[in-house]
Design an enzyme around this catalytic site. Structure first.
Site, PDB file in Angstrom:
ATOM      1  N   GLY A  46       4.325   5.082  -4.516  1.00 25.23           N
ATOM      2  CA  GLY A  46       3.406   5.141  -5.639  1.00 25.23           C
ATOM      3  C   GLY A  46       3.909   5.927  -6.830  1.00 25.23           C
ATOM      4  O   GLY A  46       3.216   6.056  -7.825  1.00 25.23           O
ATOM      5  N   HIS A  47       5.133   6.466  -6.773  1.00 20.77           N
ATOM      6  CA  HIS A  47       5.617   7.344  -7.860  1.00 20.77           C
ATOM      7  C   HIS A  47       7.040   7.014  -8.244  1.00 20.77           C
ATOM      8  O   HIS A  47       7.957   7.706  -7.814  1.00 20.77           O
ATOM      9  CB  HIS A  47       5.535   8.802  -7.421  1.00 20.77           C
ATOM     10  CG  HIS A  47       5.625   9.777  -8.546  1.00 20.77           C
ATOM     11  ND1 HIS A  47       6.807  10.347  -8.971  1.00 20.77           N
ATOM     12  CD2 HIS A  47       4.662  10.297  -9.347  1.00 20.77           C
ATOM     13  CE1 HIS A  47       6.574  11.189  -9.958  1.00 20.77           C
ATOM     14  NE2 HIS A  47       5.270  11.179 -10.204  1.00 20.77           N
ATOM     15  N   PHE A  48       7.349   6.151  -8.957  1.00 18.96           N
ATOM     16  CA  PHE A  48       6.619   5.016  -9.515  1.00 18.96           C
ATOM     17  C   PHE A  48       7.267   3.782  -8.917  1.00 18.96           C
ATOM     18  O   PHE A  48       8.509   3.738  -8.863  1.00 18.96           O
ATOM     19  CB  PHE A  48       6.756   4.986 -11.031  1.00 18.96           C
ATOM     20  CG  PHE A  48       6.254   6.233 -11.712  1.00 18.96           C
ATOM     21  CD1 PHE A  48       4.904   6.400 -11.974  1.00 18.96           C
ATOM     22  CD2 PHE A  48       7.130   7.237 -12.073  1.00 18.96           C
ATOM     23  CE1 PHE A  48       4.450   7.547 -12.628  1.00 18.96           C
ATOM     24  CE2 PHE A  48       6.670   8.377 -12.712  1.00 18.96           C
ATOM     25  CZ  PHE A  48       5.329   8.552 -12.993  1.00 18.96           C
ATOM     26  N   VAL A  53      10.820   8.057  -8.920  1.00 23.86           N
ATOM     27  CA  VAL A  53      11.193   9.398  -9.336  1.00 23.86           C
ATOM     28  C   VAL A  53      10.519  10.392  -8.376  1.00 23.86           C
ATOM     29  O   VAL A  53       9.329  10.266  -8.086  1.00 23.86           O
ATOM     30  CB  VAL A  53      10.730   9.685 -10.787  1.00 23.86           C
ATOM     31  CG1 VAL A  53      11.020  11.119 -11.183  1.00 23.86           C
ATOM     32  CG2 VAL A  53      11.395   8.723 -11.757  1.00 23.86           C
TER      33      VAL A  53
END
Length: 144
Positions: A46-48, A53
């Site tokens: 989820g990041h990203f 990252v």
């Protein structure tokens, strides 16, 4: 220190263990450890998703875990169910470059001072010799 000894000196476990190896440790002074950052990390979902990252808060956590190892080695103790090291503060945090899958995040922590269970550290995270993040960290040892 290999992963087996690290597990003896930190209470963290997957998916929150963020130190893979300790390269050098000088009890009472400093530690150099690293985290191999892989695409398999759960936070990259989820990041990203389009540009993975490592979250800055997890870089700070990795530095704090390295600081915890240094503190336990300095005290010649290992974690016990009766005590815990809490993250007590982050000052002067700066992020200079993104940390991405495939990077090896080198964690450099120095003890600035220790008094009455409060530890202060100077910390830097580097990738390929480049500064990725830096901060002044504070941790507190507390009985449960």
């Amino acid at each position: 220190m290999d992963i087996h000894e690290i597990l003896e000196h930190l209470p963290h476990r997957y998916p929150f263990l963020l130190v893979d190896r300790v390269v050098e440790i000088i009890p009472g002074t400093s530690i150099h450890a690293y985290k191999n950052v892989t695409i398999n990390e759960p936070f990259f979902v989820g990041h990203f998703p389009h540009h993975p990252v490592m979250p800055g808060v997890l870089i700070m956590e990795a530095l704090a875990q390295a600081a915890g190892i240094l503190s336990f080695k300095t005290m010649e103790e290992k974690p016990s169910p009766d005590t815990v090291f809490y993250f007590a503060g982050i000052d002067e945090a700066r992020f200079k470059r993104p940390v991405m899958p495939g990077d090896q995040l080198h964690l450099h922590v120095e003890i600035e001072r220790q008094m009455r269970g409060i530890w202060k550290y100077k910390a830097e995270a580097r990738v390929d010799g480049q500064l990725a993040a830096s901060a002044k960290l504070m941790c507190a040892k507390r009985d449960l």
